[in-house]
Design a protein around this motif. Structure first.
Motif, mmCIF file in Angstrom:
data_model
loop_
_atom_site.group_PDB
_atom_site.id
_atom_site.type_symbol
_atom_site.label_atom_id
_atom_site.label_comp_id
_atom_site.label_asym_id
_atom_site.label_seq_id
_atom_site.Cartn_x
_atom_site.Cartn_y
_atom_site.Cartn_z
ATOM 1 N N SER A 316 -8.800 -5.371 6.903
ATOM 2 C CA SER A 316 -8.134 -5.176 8.192
ATOM 3 C C SER A 316 -8.896 -5.896 9.306
ATOM 4 C CB SER A 316 -8.067 -3.673 8.503
ATOM 5 O OG SER A 316 -8.078 -3.458 9.895
ATOM 6 N N ASP A 362 -2.906 2.251 7.476
ATOM 7 C CA ASP A 362 -2.486 0.845 7.538
ATOM 8 C C ASP A 362 -3.674 -0.094 7.312
ATOM 9 O OD1 ASP A 362 0.107 1.405 7.885
ATOM 10 O OD2 ASP A 362 0.181 0.982 10.056
ATOM 11 N N ALA A 365 -4.420 -0.076 3.761
ATOM 12 C CA ALA A 365 -3.390 -0.839 3.026
ATOM 13 C C ALA A 365 -3.696 -2.341 3.111
ATOM 14 C CB ALA A 365 -2.005 -0.542 3.592
ATOM 15 N N ASP A 366 -4.238 -2.780 4.232
ATOM 16 C CA ASP A 366 -4.628 -4.196 4.367
ATOM 17 C C ASP A 366 -5.736 -4.561 3.373
ATOM 18 O OD1 ASP A 366 -2.825 -4.725 6.345
ATOM 19 O OD2 ASP A 366 -4.268 -4.585 8.007
ATOM 20 N N ASP A 369 -4.140 -4.820 0.004
ATOM 21 C CA ASP A 369 -3.359 -6.061 -0.066
ATOM 22 C C ASP A 369 -4.280 -7.266 -0.295
ATOM 23 O OD1 ASP A 369 -0.852 -7.683 0.502
ATOM 24 O OD2 ASP A 369 -2.256 -8.464 2.024
ATOM 25 N N LYS A 372 -5.417 -7.335 -3.872
ATOM 26 C CA LYS A 372 -4.337 -7.769 -4.769
ATOM 27 C C LYS A 372 -4.161 -9.277 -4.721
ATOM 28 C CE LYS A 372 -1.624 -3.592 -5.260
ATOM 29 N NZ LYS A 372 -0.574 -2.741 -4.667
ATOM 30 N N GLN A 373 -4.290 -9.849 -3.525
ATOM 31 C CA GLN A 373 -4.104 -11.302 -3.406
ATOM 32 C C GLN A 373 -5.266 -12.085 -4.028
ATOM 33 O OE1 GLN A 373 -2.551 -13.196 0.075
ATOM 34 N NE2 GLN A 373 -2.007 -11.236 0.998
#
Ligand code: SAH
Ligand code: SF4
Ligand code: F3S
Length: 485
Positions: A316, A362, A365-366, A369, A372-373
């Motif tokens: 984030s 949030d 969640a960043d 993410d 995952k990338q």
């Protein structure tokens, strides 16, 4: 303290810098008649080389000290003395507090002053009262390079840098290890040569931010041709003590040197024939693009391991800013993409903190993410731990422990999956493995892959210390299984 006071037991907590330092403490004590023991019960000197990065790490030391006091008392009854030494980052961060909480501790010594241990042990013999030594000294621990460095190991750490100037808002390291300082090139090179001579095949260059390495070039120590001069200098050495303090004094006066970067240092160490693999850790994203040659080197220098530990801490941007990391998630992706472009098989690793003050669902969640990338080969993740004196510990919005637990579990599950996938992808590959130690089962030996994975093979213990071609036949969460070709 009697003259038979010679066996030293040392327990190491924390990071690889501490592992390296523990080895050096033993190196420094050996010429003074001390020897290493794995059995704490027979030790005359007990050293705890401590870590204070998270509260739990620091508290472990005090519970261990409780057990050690019982041992010390039992030995006293038998007429044996035991000297207890607290070294490392807890010592540096709370030296006096250690003595207050555990008055039976004899010596408290910081990470930049442990080369004084033989002298401090002598002093204890005379005075019998405790000693606290926490100076950041010019005459430093790297001055002494014993001939035994790396003996008996095929893989060795080599500290190239100390301290940290980054001041991430959660972190104690800049306070416990002091200002960033790079060892001069020639001093590191000598250490690498000694290690090579003693059978080391892989060197991992260590520091809190090795990507910011700025080493004094050898040509200010020796005049012309660098490698030739260093070799000559090494041959001429009559004893194994090298004084670099004068060079450092000089360095402070004159800032016009053509400093060596990490990539240049790696290229130089790669010239040592016996050294087959070179790694480095830890790097900080903000320095990565200053030494662009490092990225190319992953493509051109066969000895450089295809492995990058590049901690991001959070995905984030809001949290990165609050952490004072000085880069964005987009910049982190850019760096990773560049490394992957020049070294597509590179294994990526990172550190993460969950539950940093103010981290919302949030923000978390960043982070998920980003993970995952990127697809990591392995990673370390921690719950945020408030450390006294750090700016983050004063932020009001601290996160509930339960939420930290939940987030850590989610993140670690994802990272475990990625590690398993990375390991499975290696089945069928052939790779060079450096064998390090016997396996758990008879007839097995354990080595290391170029991607930092453990590799278990059937083989005789004779191959320990050797580098061999291995075909990977199976993979588990934390290790690969291979057949020697
Ligand atoms: N110099 C390295 C990190 C050294 S500390 C770097 O910048 O990447 C190792 C790791 O411990 C950090 O990367 C971070 O993830 C974790 N850490 C440091 N301070 C922490 C704290 N207060 N709470 C939880 N984890 C922490
Ligand atoms: Fe700590 Fe940040 Fe320095 Fe790493 S870069 S040691 S996390 S202050
Ligand atoms: Fe711990 Fe000190 Fe290393 S705090 S992580 S031992 S630098």
């Amino acid at each position: 303290m009697t003259d038979s006071l010679k066996a030293v037991y040392i327990k190491t907590y924390g990071c690889q810098m501490n592992v390296y330092d523990s080895g050096r403490m033993l190196d420094i004590m050996r010429p003074h008649g001390f020897h290493h023991t794995d059995d704490i019960n027979t030790a005359d000197v007990i050293i705890l080389n401590t870590c204070t990065i998270r509260e739990k790490a620091a508290e472990k030391v005090y519970s261990e000290l409780g057990r050690i006091l019982i041992l010390k008392n039992e030995r006293t009854k038998l007429g044996k003395e035991t000297v207890i030494v607290i070294a490392g980052c807890v010592a540096q961060a709370e030296g006096k507090e250690v003595i207050r909480r555990a008055p039976f501790v004899d010596i408290v010594v910081g990470p930049q002053s442990y080369h004084n241990l033989p002298m401090l042990l002598e002093q204890i013999k005379r005075n019998k009262s405790w000693i606290v030594k926490l100076d950041f000294e010019e005459n430093n621990k790297f001055d002494l390079l014993p001939e035994e460095l790396g003996k008996g190991s095929s893989i060795s750490f080599l500290s190239i840098q100390e301290g940290c100037d980054k001041f991430c808002h959660f972190c104690v390291v800049p306070y416990t290890r002091g200002a960033e300082f790079s060892r001069p090139v020639s001093n590191i090179y000598r250490e690498a040569l000694i290690m090579a001579k003693n059978g080391v095949k892989e060197i991992i260059l260590l520091g809190q931010n090795v990507s910011a390495y700025r080493g004094l070039p050898p040509d200010i120590v020796e005049d012309h041709d660098i490698d030739h001069k260093i070799h000559k200098d090494l041959k001429n050495q009559e004893n194994n003590t090298i004084i670099i303090s004068d060079i450092q004094k000089n360095h402070k006066k004159n800032d016009n040197f053509n400093y060596w970067s990490l990539s240049k240092l790696i290229e130089n160490i790669a010239n040592i024939k016996e050294i087959k693999r070179i790694g480095y850790t830890t790097s900080h994203p903000i320095d990565m693009l200053n030494d662009i040659n490092l990225i190319f080197l992953h493509c051109t220098e066969k000895k450089l391991m295809p492995y990058l530990h590049l901690p991001v801490q959070s995905g984030s941007n809001k949290i990165l800013k609050s952490m004072n990391r000085k880069h964005t998630r987009e910049e982190y992706f850019q760096i990773i993409n560049l490394f992957r472009k020049y070294r597509p098989d590179i294994a990526l690793s990172s550190d993460f903190i969950v539950g940093y003050p103010g981290e919302t669902d949030d923000d978390f969640a960043d982070t998920i993410d980003l993970v995952k990338q990127i697809e990591y080969s392995q990673a370390f993740s921690f719950k945020y731990s408030a450390r006294p004196g750090t700016p983050a510990s004063e932020i009001n919005n601290q996160i509930d422990e339960k939420i930290k637990d939940q987030r850590l579990q989610i993140l670690q599950e994802l990272l475990r999956k990625q590690q398993m996938i990375f390991n499975l992808q290696k089945i069928g590959d052939e790779m060079e493995v450096i064998f390090e130690k016997p396996g758990k089962k008879n007839g097995q030996v354990i080595g290391k892959s170029p991607y930092m994975q453990s590799v278990v093979c059937d083989g005789s213990l004779d191959i320990i210390g050797e580098i061999m071609n291995v075909k990977i036949v199976d993979a588990k969460q934390n290790s690969l299984f291979g057949k020697i070709i």
